[in-house]
Each structure stands twice: as C-alpha cells, then as structure tokens.
Design a protein around this motif. Structure first.
Motif, short mmCIF file in Angstrom:
data_model
loop_
_atom_site.label_atom_id
_atom_site.label_comp_id
_atom_site.label_asym_id
_atom_site.label_seq_id
_atom_site.Cartn_x
_atom_site.Cartn_y
_atom_site.Cartn_z
N MET A 1 0.85 -1.08 -0.01
CA MET A 1 -0.01 0.09 -0.04
C MET A 1 0.82 1.31 0.03
O MET A 1 0.30 2.22 0.44
N ALA A 2 2.08 1.30 -0.48
CA ALA A 2 2.98 2.30 -0.30
C ALA A 2 2.57 3.59 -1.07
O ALA A 2 2.88 4.69 -0.48
N ASN A 3 1.89 3.55 -2.28
CA ASN A 3 1.47 4.60 -3.00
C ASN A 3 -0.18 4.69 -2.78
O ASN A 3 -0.59 5.66 -3.72
N GLN A 4 -0.74 4.36 -1.87
CA GLN A 4 -2.21 4.42 -1.68
C GLN A 4 -2.31 4.89 -0.04
O GLN A 4 -1.50 4.99 0.74
N ILE A 5 -3.32 5.69 0.04
CA ILE A 5 -3.87 6.46 1.09
C ILE A 5 -4.33 4.92 1.99
O ILE A 5 -5.14 4.08 1.49
N THR A 6 -4.17 4.99 3.34
CA THR A 6 -4.49 3.95 4.16
C THR A 6 -5.90 4.04 4.74
O THR A 6 -6.04 5.14 5.20
N PRO A 7 -6.91 3.36 4.24
CA PRO A 7 -8.07 3.43 4.56
C PRO A 7 -8.26 3.69 6.26
O PRO A 7 -7.77 2.85 7.05
N HIS A 8 -9.29 4.40 6.76
CA HIS A 8 -9.69 4.61 8.04
C HIS A 8 -10.90 4.30 8.33
O HIS A 8 -11.81 4.62 7.52
N PHE A 9 -11.14 3.43 9.59
CA PHE A 9 -12.51 2.98 9.98
C PHE A 9 -12.90 3.46 11.51
O PHE A 9 -11.75 3.61 12.13
N GLN A 10 -13.95 3.50 11.74
CA GLN A 10 -14.36 4.11 13.07
C GLN A 10 -15.73 3.30 13.46
O GLN A 10 -16.36 2.90 12.66
N ASN A 11 -15.94 3.21 14.78
CA ASN A 11 -17.13 2.54 15.22
C ASN A 11 -18.00 3.20 16.19
O ASN A 11 -18.19 2.77 17.24
#
Length: 81
Positions: A1-11
């Motif tokens: 995932m070096a060139n991608q934005i890391t997805p964020h999740f919440q609950n």
C-alpha cells in the motif's frame, strides 16, 4: 500500500462487527473528537482482527471496495467529517 492512502474506519455506532474491503487499515475508534490513537492494523493471512484500543471486530469482505465498510458509515473520510 506504499502509494495508496491507508483507509480509516470508526465505530461510533457501537456495532458488534464491521466488514471492510481491506486487510491493512487504521482504526480511529469513534469520530473525532472522541477518537482514540489512530492505530495501523494488518490482518496478514487472517480474515479478521480486533482493535486493541476499542475492541472493534473487523472482518475482511473481498466484495467491498478497499475503502468501503458495512455498515457504510464506519468508513471514515476526514474530508467529509
């Protein structure tokens, strides 16, 4: 995932399980300002993981887009928050 934005999740919804379309992501806990430290989680060869801060149970679902979640509101997009 070096060139991608890391997805964020919440609950913030407090659901028992969140299905996500990626195995590498950040859990933020709840929506800001009630979030916990944003922790990077990697399922590796597994298909599920529990966040060590908020105990949210994440399950990989290959049918979802990498930044998508079920329920949909669990996907966190800082620009729209």
């Amino acid at each position: 995932m070096a060139n991608q934005i890391t997805p964020h999740f919440q609950n913030s919804m407090g659901v028992a399980k969140i299905e996500i379309g990626t195995k590498e992501f950040k859990c933020i806990g709840a929506l800001p300002p009630f979030d916990h430290p944003h922790v990077y989680l990697d399922m590796g060869n597994e298909t599920e993981i529990v966040c060590p801060y908020c105990s949210t149970h994440y399950v990989f679902n290959a049918e979802l887009d990498s930044a998508a979640a079920s329920p949909a509101e669990a996907a966190y997009n800082k620009k729209s928050a």
